[in-house]
Design a protein around this motif. Structure first.
Motif, PDB file in Angstrom:
ATOM      1  N   PHE A 111       0.853  -1.191   0.000  1.00 12.30           N
ATOM      2  CA  PHE A 111       0.000   0.000   0.000  1.00 12.30           C
ATOM      3  C   PHE A 111       0.886   1.237   0.000  1.00 12.30           C
ATOM      4  CE2 PHE A 111      -2.452   3.276   2.221  1.00 12.30           C
ATOM      5  CZ  PHE A 111      -3.549   3.332   1.376  1.00 12.30           C
ATOM      6  N   THR A 112       0.884   1.946  -1.111  1.00 10.27           N
ATOM      7  CA  THR A 112       1.726   3.131  -1.278  1.00 10.27           C
ATOM      8  C   THR A 112       0.848   4.245  -1.837  1.00 10.27           C
ATOM      9  OG1 THR A 112       3.534   1.628  -1.801  1.00 10.27           O
ATOM     10  CG2 THR A 112       3.899   3.943  -2.296  1.00 10.27           C
ATOM     11  N   PRO A 113       0.285   5.085  -0.974  1.00 11.89           N
ATOM     12  CA  PRO A 113      -0.658   6.088  -1.461  1.00 11.89           C
ATOM     13  C   PRO A 113      -0.051   7.164  -2.360  1.00 11.89           C
ATOM     14  CG  PRO A 113      -0.317   6.332   0.897  1.00 11.89           C
ATOM     15  CD  PRO A 113       0.418   5.100   0.469  1.00 11.89           C
ATOM     16  N   ALA A 114       1.240   7.388  -2.293  1.00 12.49           N
ATOM     17  CA  ALA A 114       1.930   8.391  -3.123  1.00 12.49           C
ATOM     18  C   ALA A 114       1.243   9.745  -2.978  1.00 12.49           C
ATOM     19  CB  ALA A 114       2.007   7.929  -4.566  1.00 12.49           C
ATOM     20  N   ASP A 115       0.887  10.343  -4.085  1.00 10.68           N
ATOM     21  CA  ASP A 115       0.274  11.676  -4.046  1.00 10.68           C
ATOM     22  C   ASP A 115      -1.247  11.623  -4.084  1.00 10.68           C
ATOM     23  OD1 ASP A 115       2.751  12.887  -3.963  1.00 10.68           O
ATOM     24  OD2 ASP A 115       2.925  12.962  -6.138  1.00 10.68           O
ATOM     25  N   LYS A 116      -1.810  10.459  -3.947  1.00 12.02           N
ATOM     26  CA  LYS A 116      -3.260  10.335  -4.003  1.00 12.02           C
ATOM     27  C   LYS A 116      -3.879  10.938  -2.747  1.00 12.02           C
ATOM     28  CE  LYS A 116      -2.623   5.907  -6.210  1.00 12.02           C
ATOM     29  NZ  LYS A 116      -2.552   4.497  -5.905  1.00 12.02           N
ATOM     30  N   ALA A 117      -4.906  11.728  -2.925  1.00 16.82           N
ATOM     31  CA  ALA A 117      -5.636  12.265  -1.776  1.00 16.82           C
ATOM     32  C   ALA A 117      -6.397  11.121  -1.123  1.00 16.82           C
ATOM     33  CB  ALA A 117      -6.584  13.365  -2.224  1.00 16.82           C
ATOM     34  N   MET A 118      -6.196  10.950   0.164  1.00 12.12           N
ATOM     35  CA  MET A 118      -6.803   9.831   0.859  1.00 12.12           C
ATOM     36  C   MET A 118      -7.199  10.286   2.257  1.00 12.12           C
ATOM     37  SD  MET A 118      -5.321   6.019   0.789  1.00 12.12           S
ATOM     38  CE  MET A 118      -5.642   5.994  -0.963  1.00 12.12           C
ATOM     39  N   VAL A 135       2.566   3.590   6.489  1.00 15.29           N
ATOM     40  CA  VAL A 135       2.442   3.218   5.081  1.00 15.29           C
ATOM     41  C   VAL A 135       3.790   3.430   4.391  1.00 15.29           C
ATOM     42  CG1 VAL A 135      -0.027   3.710   4.950  1.00 15.29           C
ATOM     43  CG2 VAL A 135       1.621   5.511   4.395  1.00 15.29           C
ATOM     44  N   SER A 136       3.959   2.770   3.282  1.00 10.30           N
ATOM     45  CA  SER A 136       5.194   2.883   2.509  1.00 10.30           C
ATOM     46  C   SER A 136       5.178   4.138   1.652  1.00 10.30           C
ATOM     47  CB  SER A 136       5.361   1.667   1.599  1.00 10.30           C
ATOM     48  OG  SER A 136       5.478   0.500   2.366  1.00 10.30           O
ATOM     49  N   HIS A 137       6.361   4.590   1.311  1.00 11.53           N
ATOM     50  CA  HIS A 137       6.523   5.733   0.422  1.00 11.53           C
ATOM     51  C   HIS A 137       7.101   5.231  -0.892  1.00 11.53           C
ATOM     52  CE1 HIS A 137       5.622   8.431   3.714  1.00 11.53           C
ATOM     53  NE2 HIS A 137       6.423   7.701   4.459  1.00 11.53           N
ATOM     54  N   PRO A 138       6.722   5.831  -2.012  1.00  9.36           N
ATOM     55  CA  PRO A 138       7.202   5.353  -3.315  1.00  9.36           C
ATOM     56  C   PRO A 138       8.727   5.242  -3.401  1.00  9.36           C
ATOM     57  CG  PRO A 138       5.489   6.992  -3.619  1.00  9.36           C
ATOM     58  CD  PRO A 138       5.806   6.961  -2.148  1.00  9.36           C
ATOM     59  N   GLY A 139       9.444   6.134  -2.759  1.00 13.48           N
ATOM     60  CA  GLY A 139      10.899   6.104  -2.806  1.00 13.48           C
ATOM     61  C   GLY A 139      11.498   4.836  -2.231  1.00 13.48           C
ATOM     62  N   GLU A 140      10.792   4.213  -1.298  1.00  3.74           N
ATOM     63  CA  GLU A 140      11.299   2.973  -0.695  1.00  3.74           C
ATOM     64  C   GLU A 140      11.327   1.849  -1.727  1.00  3.74           C
ATOM     65  OE1 GLU A 140      10.115   3.451   3.914  1.00  3.74           O
ATOM     66  OE2 GLU A 140       8.439   3.481   2.487  1.00  3.74           O
ATOM     67  N   ALA A 141      10.272   1.704  -2.481  1.00  5.56           N
ATOM     68  CA  ALA A 141      10.257   0.694  -3.545  1.00  5.56           C
ATOM     69  C   ALA A 141      11.235   1.090  -4.645  1.00  5.56           C
ATOM     70  CB  ALA A 141       8.857   0.541  -4.119  1.00  5.56           C
ATOM     71  N   ALA A 142      11.302   2.372  -4.958  1.00  8.67           N
ATOM     72  CA  ALA A 142      12.194   2.836  -6.025  1.00  8.67           C
ATOM     73  C   ALA A 142      13.652   2.521  -5.691  1.00  8.67           C
ATOM     74  CB  ALA A 142      12.010   4.334  -6.254  1.00  8.67           C
ATOM     75  N   ARG A 143      14.055   2.716  -4.442  1.00  4.39           N
ATOM     76  CA  ARG A 143      15.446   2.415  -4.067  1.00  4.39           C
ATOM     77  C   ARG A 143      15.758   0.926  -4.211  1.00  4.39           C
ATOM     78  NH1 ARG A 143      14.216   6.690  -0.774  1.00  4.39           N
ATOM     79  NH2 ARG A 143      13.488   5.444   0.979  1.00  4.39           N
ATOM     80  N   MET A 144      14.800   0.073  -3.890  1.00  6.16           N
ATOM     81  CA  MET A 144      15.010  -1.365  -4.060  1.00  6.16           C
ATOM     82  C   MET A 144      15.146  -1.702  -5.543  1.00  6.16           C
ATOM     83  SD  MET A 144      15.503  -4.368  -2.933  1.00  6.16           S
ATOM     84  CE  MET A 144      15.155  -4.192  -1.189  1.00  6.16           C
ATOM     85  N   ILE A 145      14.305  -1.107  -6.369  1.00  2.48           N
ATOM     86  CA  ILE A 145      14.367  -1.360  -7.811  1.00  2.48           C
ATOM     87  C   ILE A 145      15.705  -0.882  -8.374  1.00  2.48           C
ATOM     88  CG2 ILE A 145      13.358  -0.705 -10.044  1.00  2.48           C
ATOM     89  CD1 ILE A 145      10.606  -0.709  -8.538  1.00  2.48           C
ATOM     90  N   VAL A 146      16.150   0.290  -7.924  1.00  2.00           N
ATOM     91  CA  VAL A 146      17.449   0.804  -8.394  1.00  2.00           C
ATOM     92  C   VAL A 146      18.556  -0.186  -8.038  1.00  2.00           C
ATOM     93  CG1 VAL A 146      19.187   2.611  -8.009  1.00  2.00           C
ATOM     94  CG2 VAL A 146      16.798   3.237  -8.432  1.00  2.00           C
ATOM     95  N   ARG A 162       9.456  -7.790  -0.665  1.00  2.00           N
ATOM     96  CA  ARG A 162       8.479  -6.836  -0.155  1.00  2.00           C
ATOM     97  C   ARG A 162       9.196  -5.577   0.336  1.00  2.00           C
ATOM     98  NH1 ARG A 162       3.551 -10.282   2.257  1.00  2.00           N
ATOM     99  NH2 ARG A 162       2.598  -8.245   2.322  1.00  2.00           N
ATOM    100  N   THR A 163       8.621  -4.440   0.016  1.00  2.00           N
ATOM    101  CA  THR A 163       9.117  -3.160   0.523  1.00  2.00           C
ATOM    102  C   THR A 163       7.968  -2.427   1.202  1.00  2.00           C
ATOM    103  OG1 THR A 163       8.692  -2.038  -1.580  1.00  2.00           O
ATOM    104  CG2 THR A 163      10.892  -2.981  -1.271  1.00  2.00           C
ATOM    105  N   ASP A 164       7.172  -3.184   1.924  1.00  2.00           N
ATOM    106  CA  ASP A 164       5.912  -2.655   2.464  1.00  2.00           C
ATOM    107  C   ASP A 164       5.848  -2.630   4.000  1.00  2.00           C
ATOM    108  OD1 ASP A 164       5.661  -5.340   3.071  1.00  2.00           O
ATOM    109  OD2 ASP A 164       3.793  -5.628   1.966  1.00  2.00           O
ATOM    110  N   GLY A 165       6.983  -2.778   4.671  1.00  5.50           N
ATOM    111  CA  GLY A 165       6.943  -2.777   6.137  1.00  5.50           C
ATOM    112  C   GLY A 165       6.195  -3.970   6.707  1.00  5.50           C
ATOM    113  N   HIS A 166       6.166  -5.068   5.962  1.00  2.25           N
ATOM    114  CA  HIS A 166       5.417  -6.284   6.292  1.00  2.25           C
ATOM    115  C   HIS A 166       3.950  -5.947   6.537  1.00  2.25           C
ATOM    116  CE1 HIS A 166       5.082 -10.406   8.404  1.00  2.25           C
ATOM    117  NE2 HIS A 166       4.676 -10.438   7.161  1.00  2.25           N
TER     118      HIS A 166
END
Length: 171
Positions: A111-118, A135-146, A162-166
């Motif tokens: 669950f990565t809400p990013a810039d979505k209004a929630m 919640v996770s931040h997009p940069g956390e997944a991005a760093r793993m992908i990099v 997983r990059t979602d804090g379990h």
């Protein structure tokens, strides 16, 4: 298509859920009808980059998925089934391509809400569902992908990370 060089990995991140459907509500064609976007795209992307990656003896392919493949969640049958297929494709590609220097993995951002209004109450509930209590931040997944796409990754292949804090989806 331009020439692919060592620094050009393939990253696939597509999947749209237009409506939640339980298994009994899914039609005979299963995942069609706008429930998701996949599975031929990751296969086609891999095929498009494979010859150049093989020729260079180096390549990285990362598919983006969801922890729901491991956890399940009511109403997500089509989406989860397609993403599970993506895990299988990634693992088969790993077995077939790793000896050629091409490493393939899956990243599951959760669950990565990013810039979505929630609404804040939904963010709070989602945060409570993670072991890290946020919640996770997009940069956390991005760093793993990099990392997975970099030359620093010399032996990680066929993994679903997983990059979602379990995060465990509340039922």
């Amino acid at each position: 298509m331009r020439k692919i060089v060592q620094q050009d990995p393939g990253v696939h991140n597509v999947g749209l859920q237009h409506q939640l459907r339980r298994l009994a509500q899914v039609g005979q064609r299963g995942h069609t009808g706008g429930a998701l976007t996949a599975p031929p795209e990751p296969y086609l992307l891999a095929r498009a980059v494979l010859a150049d990656m093989r020729a260079s003896g180096w390549g990285r392919i990362v598919n983006v998925s969801t922890g729901l493949v491991e956890d399940g969640f009511p109403g997500n049958v089509s989406y989860v089934a397609a993403k599970a297929g993506l895990h299988g494709l990634t693992r088969v590609m790993s077995r077939e391509l790793a000896s050629a220097g091409i490493l393939t993995n899956v990243v599951m951002p959760g669950f990565t809400p990013a810039d979505k209004a929630m609404p804040q109450h939904l963010l709070d509930k989602a945060g409570e569902a993670a072991a890290t209590k946020r919640v996770s931040h997009p940069g956390e997944a991005a760093r793993m992908i990099v990392y997975l796409c970099s030359a620093a990754n010399t032996n990680t292949t066929g993994e679903a990370i997983r990059t979602d804090g379990h995060f465990l989806t509340p039922a």
